[in-house]
Each structure stands twice: as structure tokens, then as C-alpha cells.
Scaffold this motif. Structure first.
Motif, PDB file in Angstrom:
ATOM      1  N   VAL A 109      13.779 -43.553 -27.180  1.00  0.00           N
ATOM      2  CA  VAL A 109      12.545 -44.227 -26.730  1.00  0.00           C
ATOM      3  C   VAL A 109      11.790 -44.856 -27.897  1.00  0.00           C
ATOM      4  N   SER A 110      12.489 -44.977 -29.034  1.00  0.00           N
ATOM      5  CA  SER A 110      11.975 -45.743 -30.184  1.00  0.00           C
ATOM      6  C   SER A 110      10.720 -45.143 -30.802  1.00  0.00           C
ATOM      7  N   TRP A 111      10.744 -43.830 -31.010  1.00  0.00           N
ATOM      8  CA  TRP A 111       9.675 -43.240 -31.819  1.00  0.00           C
ATOM      9  C   TRP A 111       9.808 -43.763 -33.246  1.00  0.00           C
ATOM     10  N   PRO A 112       8.695 -43.812 -34.003  1.00  0.00           N
ATOM     11  CA  PRO A 112       8.789 -44.227 -35.416  1.00  0.00           C
ATOM     12  C   PRO A 112       9.749 -43.322 -36.186  1.00  0.00           C
ATOM     13  N   LYS A 113      10.525 -43.930 -37.054  1.00  0.00           N
ATOM     14  CA  LYS A 113      11.525 -43.170 -37.813  1.00  0.00           C
ATOM     15  C   LYS A 113      10.874 -42.062 -38.626  1.00  0.00           C
ATOM     16  N   LYS A 114       9.683 -42.323 -39.147  1.00  0.00           N
ATOM     17  CA  LYS A 114       8.978 -41.313 -39.946  1.00  0.00           C
ATOM     18  C   LYS A 114       8.711 -40.051 -39.124  1.00  0.00           C
ATOM     19  N   HIS A 115       8.302 -40.233 -37.876  1.00  0.00           N
ATOM     20  CA  HIS A 115       7.990 -39.101 -37.016  1.00  0.00           C
ATOM     21  C   HIS A 115       9.259 -38.337 -36.629  1.00  0.00           C
ATOM     22  N   ILE A 116      10.328 -39.096 -36.345  1.00  0.00           N
ATOM     23  CA  ILE A 116      11.599 -38.452 -35.986  1.00  0.00           C
ATOM     24  C   ILE A 116      12.106 -37.597 -37.137  1.00  0.00           C
ATOM     25  N   ASN A 117      12.102 -38.146 -38.348  1.00  0.00           N
ATOM     26  CA  ASN A 117      12.587 -37.401 -39.510  1.00  0.00           C
ATOM     27  C   ASN A 117      11.726 -36.168 -39.775  1.00  0.00           C
ATOM     28  N   ALA A 118      10.402 -36.324 -39.590  1.00  0.00           N
ATOM     29  CA  ALA A 118       9.511 -35.190 -39.827  1.00  0.00           C
ATOM     30  C   ALA A 118       9.811 -34.051 -38.860  1.00  0.00           C
ATOM     31  N   LEU A 119      10.028 -34.377 -37.590  1.00  0.00           N
ATOM     32  CA  LEU A 119      10.334 -33.339 -36.600  1.00  0.00           C
ATOM     33  C   LEU A 119      11.689 -32.704 -36.867  1.00  0.00           C
ATOM     34  N   ALA A 120      12.664 -33.512 -37.265  1.00  0.00           N
ATOM     35  CA  ALA A 120      13.994 -32.965 -37.563  1.00  0.00           C
ATOM     36  C   ALA A 120      13.911 -31.960 -38.715  1.00  0.00           C
ATOM     37  N   GLU A 121      13.176 -32.322 -39.767  1.00  0.00           N
ATOM     38  CA  GLU A 121      13.011 -31.395 -40.887  1.00  0.00           C
ATOM     39  C   GLU A 121      12.181 -30.190 -40.486  1.00  0.00           C
ATOM     40  N   PHE A 122      11.196 -30.392 -39.623  1.00  0.00           N
ATOM     41  CA  PHE A 122      10.372 -29.295 -39.128  1.00  0.00           C
ATOM     42  C   PHE A 122      11.234 -28.227 -38.456  1.00  0.00           C
ATOM     43  N   PHE A 123      12.107 -28.645 -37.544  1.00  0.00           N
ATOM     44  CA  PHE A 123      12.970 -27.691 -36.856  1.00  0.00           C
ATOM     45  C   PHE A 123      13.951 -27.029 -37.819  1.00  0.00           C
ATOM     46  N   TRP A 124      14.459 -27.805 -38.784  1.00  0.00           N
ATOM     47  CA  TRP A 124      15.402 -27.241 -39.756  1.00  0.00           C
ATOM     48  C   TRP A 124      14.738 -26.156 -40.579  1.00  0.00           C
ATOM     49  N   HIS A 125      13.521 -26.443 -41.067  1.00  0.00           N
ATOM     50  CA  HIS A 125      12.800 -25.446 -41.860  1.00  0.00           C
ATOM     51  C   HIS A 125      12.478 -24.204 -41.025  1.00  0.00           C
ATOM     52  N   LEU A 126      12.168 -24.399 -39.744  1.00  0.00           N
ATOM     53  CA  LEU A 126      11.893 -23.261 -38.880  1.00  0.00           C
ATOM     54  C   LEU A 126      13.136 -22.375 -38.738  1.00  0.00           C
ATOM     55  N   GLU A 127      14.267 -23.001 -38.465  1.00  0.00           N
ATOM     56  CA  GLU A 127      15.492 -22.234 -38.248  1.00  0.00           C
ATOM     57  C   GLU A 127      15.902 -21.455 -39.497  1.00  0.00           C
ATOM     58  N   ASN A 128      15.521 -21.937 -40.665  1.00  0.00           N
ATOM     59  CA  ASN A 128      15.930 -21.305 -41.913  1.00  0.00           C
ATOM     60  C   ASN A 128      14.789 -20.560 -42.601  1.00  0.00           C
ATOM     61  N   HIS A 129      13.703 -20.353 -41.867  1.00  0.00           N
ATOM     62  CA  HIS A 129      12.551 -19.658 -42.455  1.00  0.00           C
ATOM     63  C   HIS A 129      12.846 -18.156 -42.559  1.00  0.00           C
ATOM     64  N   PRO A 130      12.388 -17.500 -43.637  1.00  0.00           N
ATOM     65  CA  PRO A 130      12.634 -16.048 -43.795  1.00  0.00           C
ATOM     66  C   PRO A 130      12.098 -15.216 -42.643  1.00  0.00           C
ATOM     67  N   ILE A 131      11.109 -15.726 -41.921  1.00  0.00           N
ATOM     68  CA  ILE A 131      10.543 -14.950 -40.813  1.00  0.00           C
ATOM     69  C   ILE A 131      11.608 -14.615 -39.772  1.00  0.00           C
ATOM     70  N   CYS A 132      12.642 -15.475 -39.676  1.00  0.00           N
ATOM     71  CA  CYS A 132      13.676 -15.271 -38.664  1.00  0.00           C
ATOM     72  C   CYS A 132      14.494 -14.006 -38.928  1.00  0.00           C
ATOM     73  N   ASN A 133      14.420 -13.487 -40.159  1.00  0.00           N
ATOM     74  CA  ASN A 133      15.164 -12.279 -40.480  1.00  0.00           C
ATOM     75  C   ASN A 133      14.403 -11.009 -40.113  1.00  0.00           C
ATOM     76  N   ARG A 134      13.158 -11.166 -39.684  1.00  0.00           N
ATOM     77  CA  ARG A 134      12.389  -9.983 -39.306  1.00  0.00           C
ATOM     78  C   ARG A 134      12.724  -9.566 -37.865  1.00  0.00           C
ATOM     79  N   ARG A 135      12.196  -8.429 -37.485  1.00  0.00           N
ATOM     80  CA  ARG A 135      12.560  -7.854 -36.200  1.00  0.00           C
ATOM     81  C   ARG A 135      12.214  -8.789 -35.051  1.00  0.00           C
ATOM     82  N   HIS A 136      11.022  -9.344 -35.066  1.00  0.00           N
ATOM     83  CA  HIS A 136      10.585 -10.243 -33.993  1.00  0.00           C
ATOM     84  C   HIS A 136      10.548 -11.699 -34.480  1.00  0.00           C
TER      85      HIS A 136
END
Length: 305
Positions: free
Chosen positions: A204-231
Motif C-alpha cells: 500500500v506504498s508506505w514510506p520506505k523510511k517507516h517500513i524499514n523502521a518497523l522491520a528493524e523494530f520487530f527484529w530488535h524485539l525478537e532478539n531482545h534479552p527480555i525474551c530469555n526471561r520467564r515471561h
């Protein structure tokens, strides 16, 4: 320079001015004449400064009025240009007729077909609005397929976008009754949904800047140390849900932050919230050791580990 109009002539008879009076007494008959001359000189100089002040104020007022006139003229001219351009665009759109795009003879269908979310979710994307990732999950896409078969395609409703009322298919206006908040998604559905979401915002032609920011956002979330905790998964999903919603709200206000930069303090606060909620759930469950008439106590929706 301050307005000299309210200045008061000094009292030259004071002892403070005696050295000056003594110096002038050499060329004067008496001290009274000296005082009179001093007052006359001060008054002449004062009147001159008042005239200069008044003239400067008059000139500045004329310049300000002229500048305001120029500004209003420029605004009118700019608005006329904007109105003319908008009218030309509307005329061009009216003249255009739908046409089918060409296809590449050498390209075949890909190995994967991304499931199609509901019209409601796609409309949200086109309007750059927040929409739950559930709509892009396998379950959300199956729900969209079932709903589309039960809703008449030619049934329209009225929606309001930027204070403009438009006719849209009812399917595009109706939120699913089965929608699930992001923080309640199974973690596997979350990963699949965010991948589909990133594909569709590009369609739907979102600005490339916004798309890249969200892609990196999800990547950082998936690899955040918090994911190694119990919850950790629950905390990560809660962060994604609340931060994405806030980011979209701020985008509308024109004051959005850089979403790809994760805030560890906020992440830890969410972690404490989840831990406290789990403790409350345990205490609540412990207060009802036996079921009442076969009914289990209702727990809060956090369910990821």
C-alpha cells in the motif's frame, strides 16, 4: 532605545552638579543664569530625541504595515496556486478511466502466497492507522475469508476520513468480532503476522523510511534479552502492542518518535507489570482452591511464557 517622552529634567541645583556649575560660572554672571542655561540645553536635546523617537516609530509602523500587506498578498497567491493545482488534479482524476496493468511474460508465480487480510485491515493500512497484527495472522486471514463470503460485496456504508464522508464496502468498515490484541497472540502467530504485515504495508506504498523502521523494530524485539526471561514473550508482545499504537497516534499528531530504538526502561516496566499480573493471578487462584459448581475463576488474558 527607550521612549524618551517620559523623561524628567534633572535638578541641576543639587550638590551633585556643583562641579559643573562652578566650571560654567567663569562665563556666566550668576549661578541662576547657569541653572537656566542647563535646563534650556537639556530641554532642547530632549525635544530632539523625542522627535527622533516619534519619527522612528512612524517609520517602523509603516514598514510593518507594508510587510503585513506583502505577507497577505503572498498567502493569497499561494492559496490560489494550491487551489488551482487541486482543481487540476481533480479534473485529471475524473478523466482517468480504470485500466488493467501489463504483466511480465518471463516471471512466474512465487513459491509462497501471502494470505490476504480483511478489507478492514487493508483500509487501516491505506490510511496509515494502527491495526492489530491478528488481522495478518493465519487465524485472522481465515476469519476474513469466512466474513467475505457472508457479506454482500455490493453492500456499502459511510466512513469519514479527514472530515470527508465517503462510501466504502461494509466489509472495510466492520471490525472483526474475533480480533485478538497483539499481546494475546500465540508467539508463533505473532512472528507470522508481523511478516505478513510488513509485506502488506509495502503493497500500500508506505514510506520506505517507516517500513524499514518497523522491520528493524520487530527484529530488535525478537532478539531482545527480555525474551530469555520467564515471561519474556508476553513482555515483548505487550511492548510491541502499546508502542506501535502510541507511534501511530503520534504520527497523526506529527510528533512521532523513532520506533526502532527500543526503550529498555519501558521494557523493564512492562516486565514488572506482567510479573505483578501473574502474581495476582496466582493469588486469585489460590483464594479459590475449589471450583464453584464446576466453574473455574476467570483469569486475566496474559498467557504467554
Amino acid at each position: 532605545m527607550a521612549d524618551p517622552s517620559n523623561e524628567v529634567c534633572p535638578n541641576f541645583a543639587l550638590d551633585f552638579y556643583r562641579p559643573m556649575r562652578d566650571a560654567l560660572l567663569v562665563n556666566a554672571d550668576n549661578e541662576e543664569q547657569i541653572l537656566d542655561n542647563l535646563v534650556q540645553m537639556w530641554t532642547a536635546e530632549h525635544n530632539q530625541r523625542v522627535e527622533l523617537w516619534n519619527e522612528r516609530q512612524r517609520v517602523e509602523a509603516l514598514l510593518a504595515e507594508e510587510a503585513e500587506g506583502v505577507r497577505r498578498t503572498q498567502e493569497r497567491e499561494a492559496q490560489c496556486l494550491v487551489d488551482d493545482e487541486a482543481e487540476r488534479e481533480r479534473t485529471d482524476l475524473e478523466k482517468k478511466k480504470p485500466k488493467m496493468n501489463d504483466f511480465d511474460d518471463e516471471v512466474e508465480v512465487g513459491n509462497v502466497i501471502i494470505p490476504r487480510p480483511s478489507q478492514y485491515a487493508l483500509l487501516k493500512l491505506k490510511n496509515f492507522e494502527f491495526v492489530e497484527l491478528w488481522y495478518f495472522s493465519p487465524e485472522g486471514c481465515r476469519d476474513a475469508a469466512k466474513s467475505s463470503s457472508s457479506i454482500m460485496e455490493d453492500t456499502f456504508g459511510i466512513s469519514k476520513v479527514d472530515d470527508i464522508l465517503t462510501m466504502r464496502p461494509v466489509a472495510a468498515l466492520k471490525q472483526s468480532r474475533n480480533v485478538v490484541n497483539d499481546y494475546d497472540l500465540p508467539i508463533s502467530d505473532f512472528f507470522r503476522a508481523k511478516n505478513s504485515f510488513l509485506v502488506h504495508i509495502e503493497h500500500v506504498s508506505w514510506p520506505k523510511k517507516h517500513i524499514n523502521a518497523l522491520a528493524e523494530f520487530f527484529w530488535h524485539l525478537e532478539n531482545h534479552p527480555i525474551c530469555n526471561r520467564r515471561h519474556g514473550n508476553t513482555v515483548m508482545l505487550l511492548y510491541a502492542h502499546r508502542v506501535c499504537r502510541l507511534w501511530h497516534d503520534d504520527l497523526k499528531r506529527g510528533s512521532a518518535f523513532n520506533i526502532l530504538k527500543l526503550n529498555d526502561s519501558l521494557m523493564n516496566a512492562f516486565n514488572e507489570e506482567v510479573v505483578d499480573q501473574r502474581l495476582d493471578d496466582v493469588l486469585h487462584k489460590a483464594s479459590f482452591p475449589f471450583s464453584l459448581k464446576g466453574a473455574e475463576p476467570q483469569l486475566t488474558s496474559f498467557h504467554h511464557s
